[in-house]
Design an enzyme around this catalytic site. Sequence first.
Site, short mmCIF file in Angstrom:
data_model
loop_
_atom_site.label_atom_id
_atom_site.label_comp_id
_atom_site.label_asym_id
_atom_site.label_seq_id
_atom_site.Cartn_x
_atom_site.Cartn_y
_atom_site.Cartn_z
N ASP A 191 35.53 30.94 -29.03
CA ASP A 191 36.37 30.00 -29.26
C ASP A 191 37.68 30.49 -28.91
OD1 ASP A 191 34.57 28.03 -30.67
OD2 ASP A 191 34.50 29.45 -32.28
N TYR A 247 28.43 41.30 -31.45
CA TYR A 247 29.98 40.89 -31.49
C TYR A 247 30.67 42.11 -31.85
CZ TYR A 247 29.91 35.89 -30.66
OH TYR A 247 29.61 34.58 -29.84
#
Length: 520
Positions: A191, A247
Site C-alpha cells: 500500500d 514482511y
Amino acid sequence: MSSPTPITPSDATVVEAAPVAAEVAGVKRDAEETKDTTETASAPEATTASIEASQESGESAAKKQRVQIEKEDTSSYMGNKRNKVRGNIRGADKYKGKSRNAEDAAKAEAGEGSPATATEEGGEKEARIPKRKVAVMMGYCGTGYQGMQVNPSAKTIEGDLFKALVKAGAVSKDNADDIKKVSMMRSARTDKGVHAAGNVVSLKMIVEDNDIIEKINKELPEQIRLFGYVRTINSFSAKTLCDSRVYEYLLPTYVFLPRPPVPERTAGSEAATAKTVLRENAPEGSMAWDEKVHISTPEEMAEKRNYRIDAATLAKVREGFSAYIGTKNFHNFTIGHDFKEKTCNRYIMKFDVSDPKMIEGTEWLSLKVHGQSFMLHQIRKMVGLIVMIIRTDTPMRLIPETFKANKINIPKAPSLGLLLERPVFTTYNRKVEGKNPALDFDPYTTEMEAFKEKYIYEGIIKEELTYNRFDEYLQILDGHADKYNFGYLNKIGVIPEDAIIKRGDTLRETESDAESDVSA
C-alpha cells in the site's frame, strides 16, 4: 483370395440408392428421346402424356430417396465429415501459428526481425516478436508512491514499471496501452508508502535481448530495481501460486516508553473534542496540526532517543508478538470485515523480534512476520496493539480477546517502518523441480541487501530523524485518548462494555493515518 470389404452404413445407403438413380436416368433418357421424336415426327398426345407420367413417377421416387439419404448423412457421415473438416482447419491454423512463431524467433536470433505489416490506418505495425512467461524479481522504496498496484489516476510502482518495460522493448508497442495484455500480476500488493526488498511480478515478456534487465533498469527511477527474472510455466501467476509472504517492520525502541497521563474518556468528551483547532505554527512536514497534539521539543526527542530497551521489556515484546502465531480471527486488525467472515481467519507461521540495533543514535528492533496472507492494515495493527499494550502496562491476556467477536478500535502503526521482505513459492518450486528454474531470491541476496540498506533502511531512518514520525504518531494517540475508544487498555486486560464498537458506531482512525496512509 482376399475377403470382401465390409460395407459401412453410409456405403449401404449409396448402394441402395444406385438402382433408383439408374432407373431415373433411364426414364429421363427415354423421355428426351421421345420428346425429340415428337418434335420431328409429331407423335400422338397419348405418347407424350405417358412419358410425362413416367418422368413424374421417377422424379418422385428419386426425391424421396434423396431426402432419406440426406437425413441419414446428416446424423452420421456428414456430421463426422464436418467435424473432420473443422479439425483440419483448426490444425492448420495452429500449425501456421507455430510455424510463424518459429520463423519469427529464428529471424529475431539472426537480428533480422519480421517484416512490418500494414495496419488499418495505413501505418506500419511493429514486428512480431515472441513473448515468454516469466517471473521478474524486484525491489522498491515506496516513498512517494500510492502503492504497488496500477491505478490510472495515481503514481504507482506498477505504473512506472510498465512504462519502463515498454521503453526497453520488453513489452511491444501493440500491448503498451493495457497492462492486462501481458497478464501482469504481482505476488503481494503493498500500500501507500510501503516498501519491498523483494517482490515478484509475473508477465508475458519479450526476452530475446540478454541485457533486457539492464535496459529496463535504465528506464526506472533508482528507487525501483529489477534483480533478474526466471522463465516459468505458461500458467504461472505470481499471486495465486505464492504460498506465503515475509514482511519486516522497523521500530524504534523508544515507542515502548511508558505512556504519560492522558485525558480520560467521559460521556461527553467525544462531542466536546469533535472540532479540531488547527495549529498555526506546525513544523514543516508535520502531521500534528491539532492544537491538542503535543509536538516534542528537540531536547525531549534527544532524551527519548537515548532510551535503551531492557531485557524484561524485550521479553514482553517477544511474548506479545508470539501470541499472533497460528490460525486466528483477525477481524479486529483490518477494516470492513465482520467476525463471522471466513476470510478473517489468517495463518501466521512465525513472528521474530531481533536484538536491538543502534542506527544513527537511535535504537531499533526488526520485526519479521511470516504468514500465508495478510489483510488490509493487518500487520500495522498487530504492531500498534503490542506498542499500546507495553506503553500502558496492559496484561498480555488482552491479545486472545481481540480474536473474539467483540469489535474494538486498534490503532495502526505508521506505514514508514513496513516493508515486504520476500514472497515464498515452495509448492511451485517443488512442482517444477528438474524442469524449470526455481523461483528464489537467494542468487540475488547481495544485490537485495545493498538495495535495502541504501534505498529502504536509509529512507526510513532519514524520515524518522527529520520528522519524528513514530513520536508524532504516539502524540496524536495520546492527545486524543478521550476521543478514541481505547478503554480496553487497562490493568486487567479485559475489554469493557464501553470500549466495544456497536453496529452503527463510527470507527475513528487517527488523523495522522487519515492524512498519510489513506490506503495503507
